[in-house]
Design a protein around this motif. Structure first.
Motif, PDB file in Angstrom:
ATOM      1  N   LYS A 171       0.847  -1.186   0.000  1.00 30.84           N
ATOM      2  CA  LYS A 171       0.000   0.000   0.000  1.00 30.84           C
ATOM      3  C   LYS A 171       0.889   1.245   0.000  1.00 30.84           C
ATOM      4  O   LYS A 171       1.974   1.230   0.569  1.00 30.84           O
ATOM      5  CB  LYS A 171      -0.884   0.005   1.239  1.00 30.84           C
ATOM      6  CG  LYS A 171      -1.918  -1.087   1.232  1.00 30.84           C
ATOM      7  CD  LYS A 171      -2.802  -0.982   2.454  1.00 30.84           C
ATOM      8  CE  LYS A 171      -3.844  -2.064   2.430  1.00 30.84           C
ATOM      9  NZ  LYS A 171      -4.720  -1.984   3.605  1.00 30.84           N
ATOM     10  N   PRO A 172       0.418   2.335  -0.608  1.00 31.94           N
ATOM     11  CA  PRO A 172       1.227   3.558  -0.596  1.00 31.94           C
ATOM     12  C   PRO A 172       1.350   4.116   0.821  1.00 31.94           C
ATOM     13  O   PRO A 172       0.450   3.970   1.645  1.00 31.94           O
ATOM     14  CB  PRO A 172       0.460   4.516  -1.502  1.00 31.94           C
ATOM     15  CG  PRO A 172      -0.920   3.979  -1.558  1.00 31.94           C
ATOM     16  CD  PRO A 172      -0.820   2.498  -1.341  1.00 31.94           C
ATOM     17  N   LYS A 173       2.471   4.738   1.104  1.00 30.64           N
ATOM     18  CA  LYS A 173       2.714   5.327   2.410  1.00 30.64           C
ATOM     19  C   LYS A 173       1.818   6.554   2.594  1.00 30.64           C
ATOM     20  O   LYS A 173       1.578   7.299   1.647  1.00 30.64           O
ATOM     21  CB  LYS A 173       4.175   5.757   2.537  1.00 30.64           C
ATOM     22  CG  LYS A 173       5.163   4.627   2.369  1.00 30.64           C
ATOM     23  CD  LYS A 173       5.532   4.084   3.724  1.00 30.64           C
ATOM     24  CE  LYS A 173       6.685   3.132   3.602  1.00 30.64           C
ATOM     25  NZ  LYS A 173       6.381   1.783   3.864  1.00 30.64           N
ATOM     26  N   PRO A 174       1.329   6.786   3.803  1.00 31.57           N
ATOM     27  CA  PRO A 174       0.525   7.993   4.020  1.00 31.57           C
ATOM     28  C   PRO A 174       1.383   9.242   3.853  1.00 31.57           C
ATOM     29  O   PRO A 174       2.561   9.242   4.195  1.00 31.57           O
ATOM     30  CB  PRO A 174       0.024   7.841   5.455  1.00 31.57           C
ATOM     31  CG  PRO A 174       0.945   6.861   6.099  1.00 31.57           C
ATOM     32  CD  PRO A 174       1.468   5.983   5.006  1.00 31.57           C
ATOM     33  N   LYS A 175       0.773  10.298   3.362  1.00 27.20           N
ATOM     34  CA  LYS A 175       1.533  11.515   3.090  1.00 27.20           C
ATOM     35  C   LYS A 175       1.790  12.337   4.340  1.00 27.20           C
ATOM     36  O   LYS A 175       2.783  13.014   4.448  1.00 27.20           O
ATOM     37  CB  LYS A 175       0.797  12.350   2.050  1.00 27.20           C
ATOM     38  CG  LYS A 175       0.755  11.668   0.707  1.00 27.20           C
ATOM     39  CD  LYS A 175       0.056  12.498  -0.325  1.00 27.20           C
ATOM     40  CE  LYS A 175       0.033  11.734  -1.639  1.00 27.20           C
ATOM     41  NZ  LYS A 175      -0.719  12.394  -2.669  1.00 27.20           N
ATOM     42  N   GLY A 176       0.882  12.289   5.316  1.00 26.50           N
ATOM     43  CA  GLY A 176       1.043  13.088   6.525  1.00 26.50           C
ATOM     44  C   GLY A 176       1.865  12.367   7.574  1.00 26.50           C
ATOM     45  O   GLY A 176       2.047  11.152   7.540  1.00 26.50           O
ATOM     46  N   ASP A 177       2.365  13.124   8.515  1.00 24.57           N
ATOM     47  CA  ASP A 177       3.132  12.564   9.620  1.00 24.57           C
ATOM     48  C   ASP A 177       2.169  11.951  10.634  1.00 24.57           C
ATOM     49  O   ASP A 177       1.074  12.465  10.859  1.00 24.57           O
ATOM     50  CB  ASP A 177       3.966  13.661  10.283  1.00 24.57           C
ATOM     51  CG  ASP A 177       4.926  13.118  11.313  1.00 24.57           C
ATOM     52  OD1 ASP A 177       5.195  11.904  11.293  1.00 24.57           O
ATOM     53  OD2 ASP A 177       5.408  13.910  12.146  1.00 24.57           O
TER      54      ASP A 177
ATOM     55  N   LEU B 236       2.277  11.837  13.881  1.00 31.62           N
ATOM     56  CA  LEU B 236       2.019  12.674  15.050  1.00 31.62           C
ATOM     57  C   LEU B 236       1.166  13.903  14.725  1.00 31.62           C
ATOM     58  O   LEU B 236       0.679  14.573  15.629  1.00 31.62           O
ATOM     59  CB  LEU B 236       3.330  13.117  15.698  1.00 31.62           C
ATOM     60  CG  LEU B 236       4.135  12.010  16.359  1.00 31.62           C
ATOM     61  CD1 LEU B 236       5.455  12.541  16.879  1.00 31.62           C
ATOM     62  CD2 LEU B 236       3.351  11.353  17.479  1.00 31.62           C
ATOM     63  N   ASP B 237       0.972  14.205  13.432  1.00 35.72           N
ATOM     64  CA  ASP B 237       0.171  15.359  13.055  1.00 35.72           C
ATOM     65  C   ASP B 237      -1.299  15.017  12.847  1.00 35.72           C
ATOM     66  O   ASP B 237      -2.111  15.904  12.587  1.00 35.72           O
ATOM     67  CB  ASP B 237       0.725  16.004  11.779  1.00 35.72           C
ATOM     68  CG  ASP B 237       2.061  16.674  12.021  1.00 35.72           C
ATOM     69  OD1 ASP B 237       2.325  17.051  13.177  1.00 35.72           O
ATOM     70  OD2 ASP B 237       2.839  16.814  11.054  1.00 35.72           O
ATOM     71  N   GLU B 238      -1.671  13.746  12.969  1.00 37.65           N
ATOM     72  CA  GLU B 238      -3.063  13.353  12.780  1.00 37.65           C
ATOM     73  C   GLU B 238      -3.907  13.828  13.954  1.00 37.65           C
ATOM     74  O   GLU B 238      -3.463  13.855  15.093  1.00 37.65           O
ATOM     75  CB  GLU B 238      -3.171  11.839  12.651  1.00 37.65           C
ATOM     76  CG  GLU B 238      -2.586  11.302  11.370  1.00 37.65           C
ATOM     77  CD  GLU B 238      -2.719   9.801  11.275  1.00 37.65           C
ATOM     78  OE1 GLU B 238      -3.572   9.225  11.978  1.00 37.65           O
ATOM     79  OE2 GLU B 238      -1.967   9.217  10.491  1.00 37.65           O
ATOM     80  N   ILE B 239      -5.141  14.203  13.659  1.00 37.39           N
ATOM     81  CA  ILE B 239      -6.065  14.687  14.683  1.00 37.39           C
ATOM     82  C   ILE B 239      -6.765  13.492  15.327  1.00 37.39           C
ATOM     83  O   ILE B 239      -7.227  12.586  14.629  1.00 37.39           O
ATOM     84  CB  ILE B 239      -7.123  15.621  14.062  1.00 37.39           C
ATOM     85  CG1 ILE B 239      -6.468  16.811  13.370  1.00 37.39           C
ATOM     86  CG2 ILE B 239      -8.127  16.071  15.113  1.00 37.39           C
ATOM     87  CD1 ILE B 239      -5.856  17.815  14.293  1.00 37.39           C
TER      88      ILE B 239
ATOM     89  N   LEU C 252      -7.308  17.059  19.300  1.00 38.80           N
ATOM     90  CA  LEU C 252      -5.902  17.424  19.436  1.00 38.80           C
ATOM     91  C   LEU C 252      -5.085  16.569  18.467  1.00 38.80           C
ATOM     92  O   LEU C 252      -5.522  15.500  18.054  1.00 38.80           O
ATOM     93  CB  LEU C 252      -5.403  17.155  20.855  1.00 38.80           C
ATOM     94  CG  LEU C 252      -6.114  17.874  22.007  1.00 38.80           C
ATOM     95  CD1 LEU C 252      -5.618  17.325  23.332  1.00 38.80           C
ATOM     96  CD2 LEU C 252      -5.862  19.355  21.922  1.00 38.80           C
ATOM     97  N   THR C 253      -3.889  17.059  18.140  1.00 39.41           N
ATOM     98  CA  THR C 253      -2.989  16.211  17.362  1.00 39.41           C
ATOM     99  C   THR C 253      -2.394  15.169  18.307  1.00 39.41           C
ATOM    100  O   THR C 253      -2.418  15.330  19.529  1.00 39.41           O
ATOM    101  CB  THR C 253      -1.852  17.035  16.721  1.00 39.41           C
ATOM    102  OG1 THR C 253      -1.059  17.591  17.758  1.00 39.41           O
ATOM    103  CG2 THR C 253      -2.394  18.110  15.809  1.00 39.41           C
ATOM    104  N   ARG C 254      -1.865  14.107  17.727  1.00 43.79           N
ATOM    105  CA  ARG C 254      -1.240  13.081  18.565  1.00 43.79           C
ATOM    106  C   ARG C 254      -0.046  13.672  19.327  1.00 43.79           C
ATOM    107  O   ARG C 254       0.219  13.286  20.460  1.00 43.79           O
ATOM    108  CB  ARG C 254      -0.790  11.911  17.703  1.00 43.79           C
ATOM    109  CG  ARG C 254      -1.924  11.025  17.299  1.00 43.79           C
ATOM    110  CD  ARG C 254      -1.401   9.696  16.770  1.00 43.79           C
ATOM    111  NE  ARG C 254      -2.496   8.769  16.633  1.00 43.79           N
ATOM    112  CZ  ARG C 254      -2.945   8.324  15.474  1.00 43.79           C
ATOM    113  NH1 ARG C 254      -2.378   8.715  14.363  1.00 43.79           N
ATOM    114  NH2 ARG C 254      -3.956   7.485  15.435  1.00 43.79           N
ATOM    115  N   ASP C 255       0.662  14.591  18.700  1.00 43.15           N
ATOM    116  CA  ASP C 255       1.806  15.234  19.347  1.00 43.15           C
ATOM    117  C   ASP C 255       1.358  16.010  20.589  1.00 43.15           C
ATOM    118  O   ASP C 255       1.983  15.930  21.646  1.00 43.15           O
ATOM    119  CB  ASP C 255       2.500  16.163  18.350  1.00 43.15           C
ATOM    120  CG  ASP C 255       3.885  16.560  18.788  1.00 43.15           C
ATOM    121  OD1 ASP C 255       4.565  15.739  19.441  1.00 43.15           O
ATOM    122  OD2 ASP C 255       4.308  17.694  18.480  1.00 43.15           O
ATOM    123  N   GLU C 256       0.251  16.760  20.474  1.00 42.05           N
ATOM    124  CA  GLU C 256      -0.276  17.493  21.623  1.00 42.05           C
ATOM    125  C   GLU C 256      -0.746  16.530  22.714  1.00 42.05           C
ATOM    126  O   GLU C 256      -0.610  16.811  23.906  1.00 42.05           O
ATOM    127  CB  GLU C 256      -1.439  18.387  21.183  1.00 42.05           C
ATOM    128  CG  GLU C 256      -1.025  19.548  20.312  1.00 42.05           C
ATOM    129  CD  GLU C 256      -2.207  20.257  19.681  1.00 42.05           C
ATOM    130  OE1 GLU C 256      -3.276  19.630  19.519  1.00 42.05           O
ATOM    131  OE2 GLU C 256      -2.059  21.443  19.351  1.00 42.05           O
TER     132      GLU C 256
END
Length: 157
Positions: free
Chosen positions: A43-49, A51-54, A66-70
């Motif tokens: 499968k293609p790799k996701p484009k976003g990081d 830790l930036d997913e909501i 919140l983002t995963r980082d937050e």
């Protein structure tokens, strides 16, 4: 095919039978050979990081986006409030890393010298297992710096 024979010997007559499910010897898979060496495309790799997913989390009884980082920062902050020294160091490391990665024109969230000194004293005290200068004085341990000495003098007066 039985494994009784040694390498180099010709196969027995019944092993040379060719037909459905028994391909000729030269067309059979060799040891450690697979039928599809390149395999199916992944499968293609996701484009976003990651830790930036909501994500939706519950904070103080309310659901917040919140983002995963937050979310990681929030969990580390809760651990710091509980007295975890390694969480305080990790939170400080993440803060410094974030500050170093953003441009100079961004908002400055640096601690004042007083706040940084207080944070350093707190980390040092927690690392040594004491929570206040008064406890250190009771144990006969010298205070960390002049500010702690002033606080312990005030407590004695």
């Amino acid at each position: 095919m039985p494994r009784d024979r040694k390498r180099g010997e010709p196969p027995p007559v019944e092993a040379t039978r060719v037909g459905y499910g028994c391909p000729p010897q030269r067309h059979r898979f060799k040891p450690n050979q697979v039928g599809n060496p390149w395999g199916r495309k992944g499968k293609p790799k996701p484009k976003g990081d990651f830790l930036d997913e909501i994500v939706v989390v519950q904070v103080a009884g309310k659901r917040q986006r919140l983002t995963r980082d937050e979310t990681v920062d929030l969990a580390l902050y809760k651990e710091v409030l509980a007295g975890n020294v390694s969480a305080a160091k990790e939170l400080d490391r993440r803060r410094r890393e974030r500050r170093a990665s953003r441009p100079d024109s961004a908002i400055d969230d640096t601690l004042s010298l007083e706040d940084q000194a207080a944070l350093d004293r707190l980390i040092a005290r927690r690392a040594h297992g004491r929570s206040s200068p008064d406890e250190a004085a009771d144990l006969g341990i010298a205070p960390d710096d002049e500010a702690d000495a002033d606080l312990s003098d005030e407590g004695a007066a």
